[in-house]
Design a protein around this motif. Structure first.
Motif, PDB file in Angstrom:
ATOM      1  N   UNK A   6     -41.962  11.277  26.144  1.00  0.00           N
ATOM      2  CA  UNK A   6     -43.287  10.990  27.476  1.00  0.00           C
ATOM      3  C   UNK A   6     -44.303  11.741  27.451  1.00  0.00           C
ATOM      4  N   UNK A   7     -45.067  10.743  27.605  1.00  0.00           N
ATOM      5  CA  UNK A   7     -46.608  11.747  28.028  1.00  0.00           C
ATOM      6  C   UNK A   7     -46.908  10.883  29.989  1.00  0.00           C
ATOM      7  N   UNK A   8     -47.824  12.483  30.262  1.00  0.00           N
ATOM      8  CA  UNK A   8     -47.845  12.040  31.940  1.00  0.00           C
ATOM      9  C   UNK A   8     -49.098  12.349  31.285  1.00  0.00           C
ATOM     10  N   UNK A   9     -50.749  11.884  31.239  1.00  0.00           N
ATOM     11  CA  UNK A   9     -51.919  11.863  31.131  1.00  0.00           C
ATOM     12  C   UNK A   9     -52.079  11.717  32.240  1.00  0.00           C
ATOM     13  N   UNK A  10     -53.478  12.659  32.707  1.00  0.00           N
ATOM     14  CA  UNK A  10     -54.343  12.700  34.254  1.00  0.00           C
ATOM     15  C   UNK A  10     -53.221  12.415  35.032  1.00  0.00           C
ATOM     16  N   UNK A  11     -53.343  11.268  36.226  1.00  0.00           N
ATOM     17  CA  UNK A  11     -52.878  10.978  36.932  1.00  0.00           C
ATOM     18  C   UNK A  11     -51.273  10.644  37.548  1.00  0.00           C
ATOM     19  N   UNK A  12     -50.936  10.312  35.687  1.00  0.00           N
ATOM     20  CA  UNK A  12     -49.583   9.566  35.747  1.00  0.00           C
ATOM     21  C   UNK A  12     -48.460  11.047  35.944  1.00  0.00           C
ATOM     22  N   UNK A  13     -48.580  12.390  35.437  1.00  0.00           N
ATOM     23  CA  UNK A  13     -48.066  13.346  36.000  1.00  0.00           C
ATOM     24  C   UNK A  13     -47.599  13.651  36.640  1.00  0.00           C
ATOM     25  N   UNK A  14     -48.498  12.968  37.693  1.00  0.00           N
ATOM     26  CA  UNK A  14     -48.552  13.743  39.867  1.00  0.00           C
ATOM     27  C   UNK A  14     -47.342  12.583  40.548  1.00  0.00           C
ATOM     28  N   UNK A  15     -47.809  11.234  39.333  1.00  0.00           N
ATOM     29  CA  UNK A  15     -47.029  10.118  40.155  1.00  0.00           C
ATOM     30  C   UNK A  15     -45.543  10.135  39.173  1.00  0.00           C
ATOM     31  N   UNK A  16     -45.050  10.521  38.388  1.00  0.00           N
ATOM     32  CA  UNK A  16     -44.259  11.160  37.788  1.00  0.00           C
ATOM     33  C   UNK A  16     -43.331  11.968  38.725  1.00  0.00           C
ATOM     34  N   UNK A  17     -43.665  13.412  38.194  1.00  0.00           N
ATOM     35  CA  UNK A  17     -43.180  14.834  38.924  1.00  0.00           C
ATOM     36  C   UNK A  17     -42.835  13.771  40.645  1.00  0.00           C
ATOM     37  N   UNK A  18     -43.764  13.145  41.323  1.00  0.00           N
ATOM     38  CA  UNK A  18     -43.125  12.517  42.713  1.00  0.00           C
ATOM     39  C   UNK A  18     -41.937  12.084  42.374  1.00  0.00           C
ATOM     40  N   UNK A  19     -41.967  11.034  41.729  1.00  0.00           N
ATOM     41  CA  UNK A  19     -40.565  10.484  41.547  1.00  0.00           C
ATOM     42  C   UNK A  19     -39.659  11.116  40.914  1.00  0.00           C
ATOM     43  N   UNK A  20     -39.992  12.350  40.173  1.00  0.00           N
ATOM     44  CA  UNK A  20     -37.673  13.478  40.046  1.00  0.00           C
ATOM     45  C   UNK A  20     -38.030  13.643  41.407  1.00  0.00           C
ATOM     46  N   UNK A  55     -42.854   1.245  35.815  1.00  0.00           N
ATOM     47  CA  UNK A  55     -42.306   2.418  35.784  1.00  0.00           C
ATOM     48  C   UNK A  55     -43.207   3.537  35.763  1.00  0.00           C
ATOM     49  N   UNK A  56     -42.447   4.380  36.044  1.00  0.00           N
ATOM     50  CA  UNK A  56     -42.926   5.694  37.011  1.00  0.00           C
ATOM     51  C   UNK A  56     -44.059   6.511  36.217  1.00  0.00           C
ATOM     52  N   UNK A  57     -43.607   6.507  34.749  1.00  0.00           N
ATOM     53  CA  UNK A  57     -43.759   7.280  33.900  1.00  0.00           C
ATOM     54  C   UNK A  57     -45.174   6.162  33.021  1.00  0.00           C
ATOM     55  N   UNK A  58     -45.581   5.099  33.437  1.00  0.00           N
ATOM     56  CA  UNK A  58     -45.924   4.748  32.695  1.00  0.00           C
ATOM     57  C   UNK A  58     -47.208   5.089  31.973  1.00  0.00           C
TER      58      UNK A  58
END
Length: 341
Positions: free
Chosen positions: A249-263, A66-69
């Protein structure tokens, strides 16, 4: 990258060195399974935002991808990346059931509810082969120690026999996490988790077996899936769910870059809208670490999403977001055997 939520391995925030491959050198990672030799299995937290204090996680990392995990950053403590490493380097705890039996047998153990999948999904694909979660459930059934299970995988239906034993003592509740009913969106967002249709079928099978079953609309991604809240709750109620919860949705630390990249890769036309709405509920930021607001968000949009959930939940007749699990039936099978001897 087909079958993966992340498309790269961003730098580990704890490491000084970073290896960067040229595009031509990058290959599709194969999943590796590693042994986690943890010496204890029950972990505790003191967060006021979380409904449980003790949890049990048979695995670290999660192949669901899951890209948002929110759990992705935990992999950085192991020397890995929160990106592709998180979903392709899976650590399994083969001694989990043995350690659990030891901890529950201790005179120091005071019966309390354990949460399974507090960090990563206890029914991710490799569980079908290793059966570590099932072994742990067998121990919990022996002791009648209550457990709340959260999963995105239909594989939970395999363990209806053990969950039914716990259910007769009001010692279990299972929650299926459903982010969307759109199979196309789910395949991109949660590439190796069960489809929405199969998650609803899991709710149906569990509830028909007499196991208390709920649904978690999680995460709600502003600008992408909040409009589905009423439909998800309706479909889950029709399948047999009796409790419902929601998490933004929560985007802690590096998750934000992974999720925004996915988006940006999958829904470039929605990028500006979704990012803007995430910032709107997070005070202009992409994440909020503050207790009290990090799970709920703040502002008008966050309130509207919460109201939408509450109205739809009340309309479908859901009783709340948690099951009243009991420790009254707890027993120590080893202690009883000693008494008989």
């Amino acid at each position: 990258m087909k079958g993966r939520g992340a498309s790269s391995n961003p730098k580990n925030r704890f490491e000084r060195l970073e290896v960067t491959l040229d595009p031509g050198e990058q290959t599709r990672p194969q999943t590796e399974y590693l042994v986690d030799d943890s010496q204890s299995i029950i972990t505790r937290n003191s967060s006021p935002d979380i409904s449980f204090t003790a949890s049990l996680n048979p695995y670290r990392g999660c192949e669901h991808g899951c890209s948002y995990c929110y759990a992705r950053p935990y992999h950085e403590y192991l020397g890995f990346s929160a990106g592709l490493d998180f979903e392709s380097k899976i650590l399994a705890k083969p001694r989990a059931a043995e350690l659990l039996r030891k901890e529950l047998s201790s005179p120091k153990w005071k019966p309390e509810c354990l949460a399974m999948s507090g960090v990563t999904d206890c029914y991710q694909p490799v569980e079908r082969k290793l059966g570590i979660t099932r072994d742990c459930l067998r121990v919990l059934a022996d002791f009648c120690n209550p457990v709340a299970v959260v999963t995105k995988n239909h594989l939970v239906t395999r363990d209806i026999d053990l969950l039914s034993i716990l259910a007769t003592q009001e010692a279990t509740g299972v929650y299926l996490s459903i982010t969307t009913l759109d199979a196309s969106l789910a395949a991109k967002l949660e590439p190796r988790a069960s489809s929405p249709r199969h998650r609803l079928d899991a709710i149906r099978q569990l509830s028909e077996a007499g196991i208390p079953t709920g649904v978690l609309v999680a995460p709600v991604i502003p600008g992408l899936n909040e409009h589905e809240i009423p439909a998800i709750l309706k479909a889950s109620r029709e399948a047999g769910a009796t409790q419902a919860g929601m998490t933004l949705l929560r985007l802690p630390f590096g998750v934000k870059d992974i999720f925004l990249g996915w988006l940006e890769t999958h829904y470039p036309e929605a990028f500006a809208r979704v990012e803007g709405r995430i910032r709107e509920i997070r005070g202009g930021n992409l994440n909020d670490f503050r207790f009290g607001s990090r799970m709920k968000g703040e502002g008008v949009l966050a309130e509207q999403i919460e109201q939408l959930f509450q109205v739809a939940s009340n309309r479908e007749g859901f009783g709340g977001k948690s099951f009243p699990l009991s420790t009254k039936a707890f027993r120590n099978p080893q202690g009883q055997q000693l008494e008989l001897l």
